[in-house]
Design a protein around this motif. Structure first.
Motif, PDB file in Angstrom:
ATOM      1  N   SER A   1      61.298  25.196  14.098  1.00 13.80           N
ATOM      2  CA  SER A   1      59.939  25.110  14.644  1.00 13.80           C
ATOM      3  C   SER A   1      59.959  24.973  16.159  1.00 13.80           C
ATOM      4  O   SER A   1      59.036  25.431  16.844  1.00 13.80           O
ATOM      5  CB  SER A   1      59.189  23.936  14.023  1.00 13.80           C
ATOM      6  OG  SER A   1      58.989  24.138  12.638  1.00 13.80           O
TER       7      SER A   1
ATOM      8  N   GLN B   1      57.779  27.064  18.722  1.00 11.41           N
ATOM      9  CA  GLN B   1      56.899  26.383  19.670  1.00 11.41           C
ATOM     10  C   GLN B   1      57.119  26.850  21.101  1.00 11.41           C
ATOM     11  O   GLN B   1      56.193  26.816  21.921  1.00 11.41           O
ATOM     12  CB  GLN B   1      57.081  24.868  19.557  1.00 11.41           C
ATOM     13  CG  GLN B   1      56.471  24.287  18.299  1.00 11.41           C
ATOM     14  CD  GLN B   1      56.835  22.827  18.073  1.00 11.41           C
ATOM     15  OE1 GLN B   1      57.846  22.338  18.588  1.00 11.41           O
ATOM     16  NE2 GLN B   1      56.006  22.140  17.315  1.00 11.41           N
TER      17      GLN B   1
ATOM     18  N   LEU C   1      54.817  29.670  21.420  1.00 11.85           N
ATOM     19  CA  LEU C   1      53.428  29.219  21.321  1.00 11.85           C
ATOM     20  C   LEU C   1      52.996  28.471  22.582  1.00 11.85           C
ATOM     21  O   LEU C   1      51.845  28.600  23.025  1.00 11.85           O
ATOM     22  CB  LEU C   1      53.241  28.342  20.089  1.00 11.85           C
ATOM     23  CG  LEU C   1      53.523  29.003  18.736  1.00 11.85           C
ATOM     24  CD1 LEU C   1      53.280  28.018  17.600  1.00 11.85           C
ATOM     25  CD2 LEU C   1      52.667  30.252  18.540  1.00 11.85           C
TER      26      LEU C   1
ATOM     27  N   ASN D   1      49.797  20.751  24.635  1.00 12.41           N
ATOM     28  CA  ASN D   1      48.818  20.591  23.553  1.00 12.41           C
ATOM     29  C   ASN D   1      47.706  21.613  23.744  1.00 12.41           C
ATOM     30  O   ASN D   1      47.044  21.624  24.791  1.00 12.41           O
ATOM     31  CB  ASN D   1      48.245  19.169  23.549  1.00 12.41           C
ATOM     32  CG  ASN D   1      49.337  18.113  23.469  1.00 12.41           C
ATOM     33  OD1 ASN D   1      50.086  18.066  22.515  1.00 12.41           O
ATOM     34  ND2 ASN D   1      49.446  17.284  24.509  1.00 12.41           N
TER      35      ASN D   1
ATOM     36  N   TYR E   1      47.437  26.516  19.795  1.00  5.17           N
ATOM     37  CA  TYR E   1      48.482  26.991  18.901  1.00  5.17           C
ATOM     38  C   TYR E   1      49.420  25.892  18.421  1.00  5.17           C
ATOM     39  O   TYR E   1      49.911  25.938  17.292  1.00  5.17           O
ATOM     40  CB  TYR E   1      49.297  28.102  19.573  1.00  5.17           C
ATOM     41  CG  TYR E   1      48.535  29.392  19.706  1.00  5.17           C
ATOM     42  CD1 TYR E   1      48.428  30.285  18.642  1.00  5.17           C
ATOM     43  CD2 TYR E   1      47.887  29.716  20.906  1.00  5.17           C
ATOM     44  CE1 TYR E   1      47.719  31.460  18.759  1.00  5.17           C
ATOM     45  CE2 TYR E   1      47.163  30.893  21.031  1.00  5.17           C
ATOM     46  CZ  TYR E   1      47.075  31.759  19.947  1.00  5.17           C
ATOM     47  OH  TYR E   1      46.360  32.914  20.066  1.00  5.17           O
ATOM     48  N   THR E   2      49.702  24.924  19.274  1.00  4.90           N
ATOM     49  CA  THR E   2      50.605  23.847  18.877  1.00  4.90           C
ATOM     50  C   THR E   2      50.330  22.609  19.722  1.00  4.90           C
ATOM     51  O   THR E   2      49.831  22.718  20.851  1.00  4.90           O
ATOM     52  CB  THR E   2      52.088  24.270  19.032  1.00  4.90           C
ATOM     53  OG1 THR E   2      52.931  23.285  18.451  1.00  4.90           O
ATOM     54  CG2 THR E   2      52.461  24.474  20.492  1.00  4.90           C
ATOM     55  N   SER E   3      50.633  21.450  19.169  1.00  6.13           N
ATOM     56  CA  SER E   3      50.476  20.183  19.883  1.00  6.13           C
ATOM     57  C   SER E   3      51.766  19.390  19.737  1.00  6.13           C
ATOM     58  O   SER E   3      52.170  19.049  18.621  1.00  6.13           O
ATOM     59  CB  SER E   3      49.295  19.388  19.311  1.00  6.13           C
ATOM     60  OG  SER E   3      48.067  20.044  19.582  1.00  6.13           O
TER      61      SER E   3
ATOM     62  N   ASN F   1      50.283  29.673  10.883  1.00  7.31           N
ATOM     63  CA  ASN F   1      50.877  28.368  10.690  1.00  7.31           C
ATOM     64  C   ASN F   1      51.314  28.186   9.242  1.00  7.31           C
ATOM     65  O   ASN F   1      50.746  28.792   8.326  1.00  7.31           O
ATOM     66  CB  ASN F   1      49.845  27.303  11.075  1.00  7.31           C
ATOM     67  CG  ASN F   1      50.409  25.913  11.165  1.00  7.31           C
ATOM     68  OD1 ASN F   1      50.699  25.286  10.155  1.00  7.31           O
ATOM     69  ND2 ASN F   1      50.556  25.418  12.379  1.00  7.31           N
TER      70      ASN F   1
ATOM     71  N   ASN G   1      44.837  31.165  13.019  1.00  2.00           N
ATOM     72  CA  ASN G   1      46.145  30.511  12.985  1.00  2.00           C
ATOM     73  C   ASN G   1      46.499  29.967  11.604  1.00  2.00           C
ATOM     74  O   ASN G   1      47.667  29.776  11.281  1.00  2.00           O
ATOM     75  CB  ASN G   1      46.188  29.357  13.985  1.00  2.00           C
ATOM     76  CG  ASN G   1      46.084  29.833  15.417  1.00  2.00           C
ATOM     77  OD1 ASN G   1      46.182  31.024  15.695  1.00  2.00           O
ATOM     78  ND2 ASN G   1      45.871  28.908  16.335  1.00  2.00           N
TER      79      ASN G   1
END
Length: 385
Positions: A35, A39, A42, A59, A62-64, A138, A163
């Motif tokens: 992942s 990331q 992303l 953050n 798409y991702t945090s 996701n 997503n």
């Protein structure tokens, strides 16, 4: 297309050069760094201030990840995050980030107050990673539901299913009658006899191809979408073909299990692929039977034969084996596929992701067989003997 990326000091990835192709499979046990690789892409995608202010946003849509402490490799002595991307005609962009404790962005070194005109005008920001030819799915996709939302921005402007696959029903309603763009994705059962002319025709529409490929996962399934009047909602239902009896009644997604609902966004995104598109999918095999997983591997491989770049994070040996069979059946695919196997390396002073590059030869054989990659079936069988 991104030709390669080198990652240094990001989460569990200490330093690794990744040569990339049309299809890039990320495999390994949980928590090994797969992942983290996803990331990386992303973060670049969601960092709308990267070009102007040199900021990598941790953050976003798409991702945090959290703050800089969460993102930086914890054993790094240099306190530096670096990405090197190669793309196009041997072009390269070197991103060297500085950071502040507890900040939610990394900042390019020497980029305080803005980046240089050369950086802002570079071809890097013209790559598909930053444009509308991008789809991310996701692992946490939308659970089975009859009522789905609409999104003009996602479905019409960005041409994606969301997503989490949440706009798949709307996407099918809008684009279902359009022909798919790549003929090699046509299902073998695409030909039919026209009821009027009695001539053989090939039905290339997206909805027909979705139904045929979904039939490899759940035989006979057909998708039905209906716009709910005076609302921003869609109705999604399934019917099943009964030989010599027509179709069954319509079923709610909640009454046919998770597998069909989880697979539908994946199959839709793959079949709707456009030239130059980047597609990132996490765990395409979720809730799907082994045979269906292998068929997904075959479909993913067919998409990779076109001008498309795909990144797949998977735990499924069946997806991998579907790709291996596809390579054996078409050796032109061999040079387009990269497999990366993630393990954990533990030293006396640190631990990090150990990543093995694996090639697939023309016979579908792997160049490396790391421990646990394809061992578990034999491991469990040995306990039964």
């Amino acid at each position: 297309m991104i030709n390669s990326i080198e990652i240094k000091n990001f989460k569990s990835i200490k330093k690794k050069f990744f040569p990339l192709g049309n299809l890039n499979l990320l495999m390994g046990l949980n928590g090994m760094g797969k992942s983290s690789f996803i990331q990386t892409l992303l973060l670049l995608r969601q960092s709308d201030n990267l070009m102007r202010r040199g900021e990598l946003k941790l953050n976003g849509s798409y991702t945090s990840i959290g703050d800089t402490k969460d993102a930086l490799y914890q054993y790094d002595k240099e306190q530096s995050l670096q990405f090197i991307l190669r793309y196009g005609e041997d072009e390269e962009t070197f991103l060297d980030f500085d950071f502040k404790q507890e900040a939610d962005v990394f900042t390019l070194k020497n980029a305080t107050g803005g980046t240089t005109p050369d950086f802002q005008n570079s071809n890097f920001f013209k790559e598909d990673l930053f444009g509308n030819n991008f789809q991310y799915l996701n692992a946490n996709r939308l659970e089975p539901s009859s009522i789905h939302s609409k999104s003009y921005t996602s479905v019409v402007t960005l041409n994606d299913v969301g997503n989490h696959g949440e706009y798949t029903a709307h996407f099918i309603e809008v684009h279902g009658n359009e022909d798919i763009r790549f003929e090699n994705l046509l299902h073998p059962k695409s030909k039919s006899i026209d009821s009027v002319t009695k001539q053989e025709v090939t039905v290339k529409s997206l909805i027909n191809q979705i139904n045929l490929w979904m039939g490899e996962i759940s035989p006979g399934v057909n998708v039905r979408t209906t716009a709910i009047p005076n609302s921003e909602k869609m109705l999604l239902e399934f019917v099943f073909i009964q030989p010599n009896l027509g179709n069954t009644n319509r079923f709610k997604p909640t009454n046919v299990g998770f597998g069909i609902s989880y697979a539908l966004p994946v199959v839709t995104a793959l079949l709707a692929a456009r030239p130059h598109e980047i597609i990132i999918i996490e765990n395409p095999e979720a809730h799907i039977h082994d045979r269906g997983q292998a068929e997904l591997g075959r479909l993913i491989s067919l998409v990779a034969m076109n001008d498309v770049q795909i990144f797949i994070e998977t735990h499924s040996e069946h997806v991998l084996n579907g790709v291996r069979v596809a390579v054996k059946e078409n050796e032109l695919l061999q040079e387009r596929v990269n497999v990366f196997y993630f393990e954990k390396k533990i030293d006396t002073t640190e631990q990090y992701s150990k990543i093995t590059n694996i090639n697939i030869d023309k016979n579908g054989q792997l160049s490396e067989y790391p421990k646990d990659l394809l061992d578990e079936w034999s491991n469990q069988l040995a306990k039964l003997v």
